[in-house]
Design a protein around this motif. Structure first.
Motif, PDB file in Angstrom:
ATOM      1  N   LYS A  47       0.865  -1.175   0.000  1.00 59.84           N
ATOM      2  CA  LYS A  47       0.000   0.000   0.000  1.00 59.84           C
ATOM      3  C   LYS A  47       0.905   1.230   0.000  1.00 59.84           C
ATOM      4  O   LYS A  47       1.826   1.330   0.809  1.00 59.84           O
ATOM      5  N   LEU A  48       0.634   2.156  -0.904  1.00 60.21           N
ATOM      6  CA  LEU A  48       1.441   3.362  -1.050  1.00 60.21           C
ATOM      7  C   LEU A  48       0.631   4.577  -0.618  1.00 60.21           C
ATOM      8  O   LEU A  48      -0.568   4.655  -0.892  1.00 60.21           O
ATOM      9  N   ILE A  49       1.273   5.543   0.014  1.00 60.80           N
ATOM     10  CA  ILE A  49       0.633   6.802   0.350  1.00 60.80           C
ATOM     11  C   ILE A  49       1.084   7.816  -0.695  1.00 60.80           C
ATOM     12  O   ILE A  49       2.266   8.141  -0.792  1.00 60.80           O
ATOM     13  N   LEU A  50       0.116   8.287  -1.490  1.00 58.50           N
ATOM     14  CA  LEU A  50       0.410   9.142  -2.634  1.00 58.50           C
ATOM     15  C   LEU A  50      -0.340  10.461  -2.548  1.00 58.50           C
ATOM     16  O   LEU A  50      -1.353  10.573  -1.857  1.00 58.50           O
ATOM     17  N   CYS A  51       0.147  11.449  -3.306  1.00 60.70           N
ATOM     18  CA  CYS A  51      -0.559  12.720  -3.427  1.00 60.70           C
ATOM     19  C   CYS A  51      -1.678  12.572  -4.465  1.00 60.70           C
ATOM     20  O   CYS A  51      -1.794  11.550  -5.141  1.00 60.70           O
ATOM     21  N   LYS A  52      -2.488  13.598  -4.592  1.00 58.37           N
ATOM     22  CA  LYS A  52      -3.648  13.543  -5.485  1.00 58.37           C
ATOM     23  C   LYS A  52      -3.232  13.358  -6.939  1.00 58.37           C
ATOM     24  O   LYS A  52      -3.811  12.561  -7.672  1.00 58.37           O
ATOM     25  N   LYS A  53      -2.211  14.068  -7.359  1.00 57.93           N
ATOM     26  CA  LYS A  53      -1.761  13.996  -8.752  1.00 57.93           C
ATOM     27  C   LYS A  53      -1.245  12.601  -9.107  1.00 57.93           C
ATOM     28  O   LYS A  53      -1.589  12.048 -10.149  1.00 57.93           O
ATOM     29  N   CYS A  54      -0.484  11.998  -8.243  1.00 56.61           N
ATOM     30  CA  CYS A  54       0.092  10.680  -8.524  1.00 56.61           C
ATOM     31  C   CYS A  54      -0.953   9.576  -8.507  1.00 56.61           C
ATOM     32  O   CYS A  54      -0.893   8.661  -9.317  1.00 56.61           O
ATOM     33  N   VAL A  55      -1.923   9.652  -7.601  1.00 56.88           N
ATOM     34  CA  VAL A  55      -2.925   8.593  -7.537  1.00 56.88           C
ATOM     35  C   VAL A  55      -3.855   8.653  -8.749  1.00 56.88           C
ATOM     36  O   VAL A  55      -4.247   7.627  -9.296  1.00 56.88           O
ATOM     37  N   TYR A  56      -4.182   9.838  -9.224  1.00 57.29           N
ATOM     38  CA  TYR A  56      -4.983   9.949 -10.438  1.00 57.29           C
ATOM     39  C   TYR A  56      -4.197   9.473 -11.655  1.00 57.29           C
ATOM     40  O   TYR A  56      -4.751   8.857 -12.556  1.00 57.29           O
ATOM     41  N   ARG A  57      -2.902   9.750 -11.687  1.00 60.38           N
ATOM     42  CA  ARG A  57      -2.081   9.292 -12.799  1.00 60.38           C
ATOM     43  C   ARG A  57      -1.973   7.774 -12.823  1.00 60.38           C
ATOM     44  O   ARG A  57      -1.985   7.153 -13.879  1.00 60.38           O
ATOM     45  N   GLU A  58      -1.895   7.135 -11.661  1.00 60.49           N
ATOM     46  CA  GLU A  58      -1.827   5.680 -11.593  1.00 60.49           C
ATOM     47  C   GLU A  58      -3.146   5.030 -11.995  1.00 60.49           C
ATOM     48  O   GLU A  58      -3.160   4.003 -12.646  1.00 60.49           O
ATOM     49  N   CYS A  59      -4.263   5.633 -11.622  1.00 57.90           N
ATOM     50  CA  CYS A  59      -5.569   5.025 -11.911  1.00 57.90           C
ATOM     51  C   CYS A  59      -6.021   5.253 -13.347  1.00 57.90           C
ATOM     52  O   CYS A  59      -6.619   4.370 -13.952  1.00 57.90           O
ATOM     53  N   PHE A  60      -5.761   6.424 -13.913  1.00 54.96           N
ATOM     54  CA  PHE A  60      -6.330   6.784 -15.207  1.00 54.96           C
ATOM     55  C   PHE A  60      -5.318   6.934 -16.330  1.00 54.96           C
ATOM     56  O   PHE A  60      -5.701   7.170 -17.462  1.00 54.96           O
ATOM     57  N   GLY A  61      -4.045   6.838 -16.059  1.00 57.00           N
ATOM     58  CA  GLY A  61      -3.034   6.981 -17.102  1.00 57.00           C
ATOM     59  C   GLY A  61      -2.608   8.430 -17.257  1.00 57.00           C
ATOM     60  O   GLY A  61      -3.247   9.355 -16.759  1.00 57.00           O
ATOM     61  N   SER A  62      -1.522   8.645 -17.976  1.00 56.75           N
ATOM     62  CA  SER A  62      -0.937   9.983 -18.050  1.00 56.75           C
ATOM     63  C   SER A  62      -1.694  10.930 -18.975  1.00 56.75           C
ATOM     64  O   SER A  62      -1.535  12.129 -18.882  1.00 56.75           O
ATOM     65  N   LYS A  63      -2.535  10.414 -19.872  1.00 53.38           N
ATOM     66  CA  LYS A  63      -3.239  11.295 -20.798  1.00 53.38           C
ATOM     67  C   LYS A  63      -4.567  11.811 -20.232  1.00 53.38           C
ATOM     68  O   LYS A  63      -4.951  12.933 -20.508  1.00 53.38           O
ATOM     69  N   ASN A  64      -5.280  11.000 -19.484  1.00 54.91           N
ATOM     70  CA  ASN A  64      -6.633  11.350 -19.077  1.00 54.91           C
ATOM     71  C   ASN A  64      -6.777  11.756 -17.619  1.00 54.91           C
ATOM     72  O   ASN A  64      -7.875  12.056 -17.187  1.00 54.91           O
ATOM     73  N   TYR A  65      -5.715  11.787 -16.858  1.00 56.68           N
ATOM     74  CA  TYR A  65      -5.879  11.992 -15.427  1.00 56.68           C
ATOM     75  C   TYR A  65      -6.319  13.405 -15.076  1.00 56.68           C
ATOM     76  O   TYR A  65      -7.029  13.601 -14.087  1.00 56.68           O
ATOM     77  N   LYS A  66      -5.968  14.405 -15.861  1.00 64.29           N
ATOM     78  CA  LYS A  66      -6.363  15.778 -15.533  1.00 64.29           C
ATOM     79  C   LYS A  66      -7.863  15.997 -15.703  1.00 64.29           C
ATOM     80  O   LYS A  66      -8.486  16.711 -14.924  1.00 64.29           O
ATOM     81  N   LYS A  67      -8.469  15.352 -16.708  1.00 63.49           N
ATOM     82  CA  LYS A  67      -9.918  15.446 -16.885  1.00 63.49           C
ATOM     83  C   LYS A  67     -10.640  14.805 -15.705  1.00 63.49           C
ATOM     84  O   LYS A  67     -11.624  15.348 -15.194  1.00 63.49           O
ATOM     85  N   GLN A  68     -10.165  13.654 -15.285  1.00 65.55           N
ATOM     86  CA  GLN A  68     -10.796  12.955 -14.169  1.00 65.55           C
ATOM     87  C   GLN A  68     -10.567  13.695 -12.845  1.00 65.55           C
ATOM     88  O   GLN A  68     -11.421  13.676 -11.966  1.00 65.55           O
ATOM     89  N   MET A  69      -9.414  14.372 -12.711  1.00 66.63           N
ATOM     90  CA  MET A  69      -9.132  15.129 -11.501  1.00 66.63           C
ATOM     91  C   MET A  69     -10.065  16.326 -11.375  1.00 66.63           C
ATOM     92  O   MET A  69     -10.517  16.670 -10.293  1.00 66.63           O
ATOM     93  N   LYS A  70     -10.396  16.970 -12.512  1.00 67.56           N
ATOM     94  CA  LYS A  70     -11.344  18.083 -12.488  1.00 67.56           C
ATOM     95  C   LYS A  70     -12.741  17.612 -12.089  1.00 67.56           C
ATOM     96  O   LYS A  70     -13.466  18.317 -11.397  1.00 67.56           O
ATOM     97  N   ARG A  71     -13.106  16.417 -12.531  1.00 67.43           N
ATOM     98  CA  ARG A  71     -14.404  15.851 -12.156  1.00 67.43           C
ATOM     99  C   ARG A  71     -14.443  15.422 -10.692  1.00 67.43           C
ATOM    100  O   ARG A  71     -15.498  15.370 -10.093  1.00 67.43           O
ATOM    101  N   GLY A  72     -13.303  15.080 -10.134  1.00 66.01           N
ATOM    102  CA  GLY A  72     -13.238  14.623  -8.749  1.00 66.01           C
ATOM    103  C   GLY A  72     -13.805  13.230  -8.568  1.00 66.01           C
ATOM    104  O   GLY A  72     -14.542  12.971  -7.614  1.00 66.01           O
ATOM    105  N   VAL A  73     -13.457  12.338  -9.457  1.00 67.78           N
ATOM    106  CA  VAL A  73     -14.011  10.982  -9.449  1.00 67.78           C
ATOM    107  C   VAL A  73     -13.627  10.217  -8.187  1.00 67.78           C
ATOM    108  O   VAL A  73     -14.462   9.534  -7.589  1.00 67.78           O
ATOM    109  N   LEU A  74     -12.409  10.333  -7.739  1.00 68.53           N
ATOM    110  CA  LEU A  74     -11.957   9.583  -6.561  1.00 68.53           C
ATOM    111  C   LEU A  74     -12.320  10.257  -5.239  1.00 68.53           C
ATOM    112  O   LEU A  74     -12.225   9.649  -4.195  1.00 68.53           O
ATOM    113  N   ASP A  75     -12.723  11.519  -5.290  1.00 64.31           N
ATOM    114  CA  ASP A  75     -13.014  12.254  -4.052  1.00 64.31           C
ATOM    115  C   ASP A  75     -14.399  11.968  -3.509  1.00 64.31           C
ATOM    116  O   ASP A  75     -14.752  12.415  -2.439  1.00 64.31           O
ATOM    117  N   VAL A  76     -15.205  11.231  -4.243  1.00 62.92           N
ATOM    118  CA  VAL A  76     -16.586  10.967  -3.815  1.00 62.92           C
ATOM    119  C   VAL A  76     -16.620  10.032  -2.646  1.00 62.92           C
ATOM    120  O   VAL A  76     -15.888   9.225  -2.372  1.00 62.92           O
TER     121      VAL A  76
END
Length: 76
Positions: A47-76
């Protein structure tokens, strides 16, 4: 986002002295506990403790993570 990705990420409160394990930035109050998918039956990924940018990059890939971060998909 699949249900397995949502289960592998957990929002936690980070302590003052904790850093992101990927980019080594200082966590500002909120961190994410991320566990990668297990593909090999003998190996359990840590289990890794990551910042918001890194966890979104790991889950969604380097191309789409900024769109998903704006939506706040993981923050729900």
């Amino acid at each position: 986002m699949s249900e397995s990705q949502r289960r592998s990420v957990k929002k936690i409160r980070a302590s003052i002295s904790s850093n992101c394990l990927m980019c080594s930035d200082r966590l500002k109050g909120v961190g994410y506990e991320y566990k990668a998918e297990q593909f090999v039956s003998d190996y359990c990924p840590p289990k890794l403790i990551l910042c918001k940018k890194c966890v979104y990059r790991e889950c969604f890939g380097s191309k789409n993570y900024k769109k998903q971060m704006k939506r706040g998909v993981l923050d729900v």
